[in-house]
Design a protein around this motif. Structure first.
Motif, short mmCIF file in Angstrom:
data_model
loop_
_atom_site.label_atom_id
_atom_site.label_comp_id
_atom_site.label_asym_id
_atom_site.label_seq_id
_atom_site.Cartn_x
_atom_site.Cartn_y
_atom_site.Cartn_z
N THR A 180 0.83 -1.21 0.00
CA THR A 180 0.00 0.00 0.00
C THR A 180 0.86 1.26 0.00
N SER A 246 -10.41 -3.69 -3.87
CA SER A 246 -11.74 -3.67 -3.28
C SER A 246 -12.63 -2.72 -4.06
N THR A 248 -15.17 -1.17 -3.16
CA THR A 248 -15.77 -0.08 -2.39
C THR A 248 -14.74 0.86 -1.77
N GLN A 249 -13.47 0.49 -1.84
CA GLN A 249 -12.46 1.29 -1.17
C GLN A 249 -12.07 2.51 -2.01
N GLY A 252 -6.40 3.09 -2.48
CA GLY A 252 -5.72 1.80 -2.50
C GLY A 252 -4.24 1.89 -2.16
N GLY A 345 -6.42 5.94 -5.83
CA GLY A 345 -7.46 4.92 -5.73
C GLY A 345 -8.48 5.04 -6.84
N PHE A 399 -6.77 6.36 5.98
CA PHE A 399 -7.56 5.55 5.05
C PHE A 399 -7.44 4.06 5.38
N LEU A 401 -5.15 1.90 5.43
CA LEU A 401 -4.53 1.07 4.39
C LEU A 401 -3.81 -0.14 4.97
N PRO A 405 -9.23 -4.58 3.16
CA PRO A 405 -10.66 -4.27 3.08
C PRO A 405 -11.47 -5.56 3.15
#
Ligand code: ASP
Ligand code: MG
Length: 598
Positions: A180, A246, A248-249, A252, A345, A399, A401, A405
């Motif tokens: 990440t 993910s 929905t995230q 990233g 992201g 976030f 990270l 997720p």
């Protein structure tokens, strides 16, 4: 059963033991019924050593001879690797780039791949041999040996996977996957199960990636799934594919570029073409400009700020001075005590509340944001260099990270290369040419500008929290550098929310000693989207040129790896669209397909 490409980097073939261990991986893959192509880098630090040797003899060696020299590193590795395979009882044939026929252009030391024939490799594979390809090299039309740029073996691997329609492209390296953020900077960084091409491209260009940027561009273009994994482990690594980890995230990955320098140019004439004059001079020196922010002063003079890497600062300064001489006005100021912190992201394009969360996180720690630029999938801020790593950690935490997720996904690897050979063959610009997929006009947004904002922590957070509280969707944000008290903050919102956004902005002015808010319905956003927008130099310049040629002023700019966004006067919308479309006609995919069909 299929073709597997396995690439081993320098550290993975650094000595005979490691070469044998890589060979065992290839033989194992073959025993499982696969046809195997290995791509190998030069052993250990061999390439660096050769560069050093050249420097001792000639501080400005001819580029052609550099390629001749550097390509030998990989030639050593492939021969040894073939011997290793034979010692394990399997069969192998080593091939240089030229022997495969990897055709490139003639730009020595940074050549681009144009075409790759597959017949020889296929024949060897059908004879049950492991093909061992030298990474990082090719040959031009005059049989000169070329190299693809440092780190270019990744690109060779992805390109071979594309033309062979391989089932897997495994990049073996000294880390166990994609993180990440850079785990050397932040031990909390998490290995992701998968990451999207676009996120990886942004992170790679921010210096955080384990992959060469052009290899990711290539993979995106031809749909190659890349599997980044550790050379000395069997554990799965990280996949680089079209979708993010993910769905929905919002964010990233995050990155810091510590060695950025800020270049500010004040009091230049506010006329179309002014910034072009400056950027052309810089582009002529092959320097890539980042985080461009321009704003129109209240007195008809314009200011431009942008960042370049520290190493490019001296040359940039010279180029800017020349441009200012030419323009007859303007002052130049530079600072090296800044760093860029970015979050990336795919998901942020669909979500509100991402930018203000980042800004608030930094504000809460008293970190002053000196500059902001955002694109659809990236938010970058410039902060004091001393607080850069701390800022990265704060944002990474904010976030979450470090935590996987809940809806993390991993794509199936088998049979996943979607490369279309017909497309490969018909790609007239060469496999790595600049590709523009679309030139777009968006007339649905308006712009708010708050001028003379105070230069202190929390201002951006305050503005965007209040905007978010009204459920207003903010698209582009730029904030210029505020060291002289003249910073301004501009952002775009949907036109039907412009009045609401303006009311919010006005209500905040009382807290911002002397700031002034203005709004405009009459703006148009033009975008150029494609592959290679930044790895090919001159794309931004070409768009500035075409707009300046029509007398169109650019009010806001943002460049990313996959897109350039330009906000211009709304009255010039159609004219701007035409100008850009014709400026990129030669590489625009849509036009190309249209003209190909009878
Ligand atoms: N050996 C080359 C380099 O060190 C290519 C590579 O390893 O990818 O840059
Ligand atoms: Mg590498």
């Amino acid at each position: 059963m299929g073709i597997i490409v396995q690439k081993f980097g320098g550290t993975s073939v650094a000595d005979s033991e490691k070469i044998l261990s890589a060979a065992r991986k290839a033989v194992a893959a073959q025993e499982q019924g696969n046809q195997v192509v290995m791509v190998v880098s030069a052993m250990g630090k061999n390439t660096d050593m050769l560069v050093d040797l050249a420097q001792q003899i000639n501080t400005r060696p001819p580029a052609r001879e550099m390629d001749m020299l550097l390509s030998t590193g990989e030639q050593v590795s492939v021969a040894l690797m073939a011997m290793a395979i034979h010692s394990l009882g399997a069969q192998a044939v080593s091939l240089t780039g030229a022997q495969i026929g990897i055709r490139t252009d003639s730009s020595h030391t940074r050549a681009r791949i144009q075409s790759i024939p597959t017949d020889r490799m296929r024949q060897l594979l059908d004879e049950n041999k492991i093909v061992i390809a030298a990474g990082f090299q090719g040959i031009d039309e005059n049989f000169n040996i070329t190299t693809l740029g440092r780190g270019g073996s990744d690109l060779t691997a992805v390109a071979l996977a594309a033309v062979l329609k391989a089932d897997a492209c495994e990049i073996y390296t000294d880390v166990d996957g994609v993180y990440t953020t850079d785990p050397r900077i932040l031990p909390d960084a998490r290995k992701v199960s998968q990451i999207s091409y676009d996120e990886m491209l942004e992170l790679a260009s921010l210096g955080a990636g384990v992959l060469h940027s052009r290899s990711v561009e290539f993979a995106k273009r031809y749909g190659v799934t890349i599997h980044v994994r550790h050379s000395f482990s069997e554990a799965p690594g990280s996949l680089v594919v079209a979708e993010s980890e993910s769905p929905t995230q919002a964010v990233g990955g995050a990155a810091v570029t510590k060695n950025e320098s800020l270049v500010s140019i004040k009091d230049i004439p506010d006329q179309p073409g002014t910034s072009l004059t400056i950027f052309e001079k810089i582009a002529n020196e092959n320097i890539t400009v980042d985080m461009i922010v321009q704003n129109i002063g209240l007195d008809g003079k314009a200011n431009i700020s942008f960042t370049v890497l520290d190493d490019d600062l001296a040359v940039t300064q010279d180029a800017v001075r020349k441009a200012l001489d030419h323009l007859g006005s303007g002052q130049l100021e530079c600072r090296q005590d800044v760093s860029k912190v970015s979050v990336v992201g795919l998901g942020m394009a669909q979500q509100t509340g991402v930018a203000d969360h980042m800004f608030r996180t930094l504000a809460a720690a008293g970190v002053n944001i000196q500059m902001i630029t955002t694109s659809e999938i990236k938010i970058s801020v410039l902060v004091e260099r001393e607080r850069a790593e701390e800022s990265l950690r704060l944002v990474h935490d904010a976030f979450s990270l470090q935590t996987a997720p809940p809806d993390a996904q991993t794509k199936d690897i088998g049979g996943s290369t979607e490369s279309d050979i017909a497309e490969v063959a018909s790609d007239l610009v060469g496999m790595e040419g600049l590709r523009v997929d679309d030139v777009l006009l968006d007339e649905s947004q308006g712009r708010i500008t708050i001028s003379q904002i105070p230069d202190r922590p929390g201002v951006a957070a305050h503005v965007f929290e209040n905007i978010a509280a009204e459920n207003i969707f903010v698209d582009m944000i730029v904030q210029s550098d505020g060291s002289d008290g003249q910073a301004s903050l501009s952002f775009t919102v949907p036109r039907n929310q412009l009045d609401a956004a303006f009311r919010v902005a006005e209500s905040l002015l009382k807290d911002m000693d002397g700031a002034i808010a203005t709004s405009s319905l009459e703006v148009a956003k033009l975008s150029i989207a494609g592959i290679g927008m930044r790895s090919h130099t001159g794309v931004a310049i070409r768009s500035f040129q075409s707009l300046a040629g029509e007398g169109i002023n650019v009010e806001m700019v943002n460049t990313s790896e996959v897109r350039i966004n330009l906000v211009i006067d709304g009255n010039a919308a159609e004219q701007g669209l035409q100008a850009l479309s014709s400026a990129f006609a030669d590489v625009l995919q849509k036009k190309a397909t249209e003209s190909n069909t009878p």
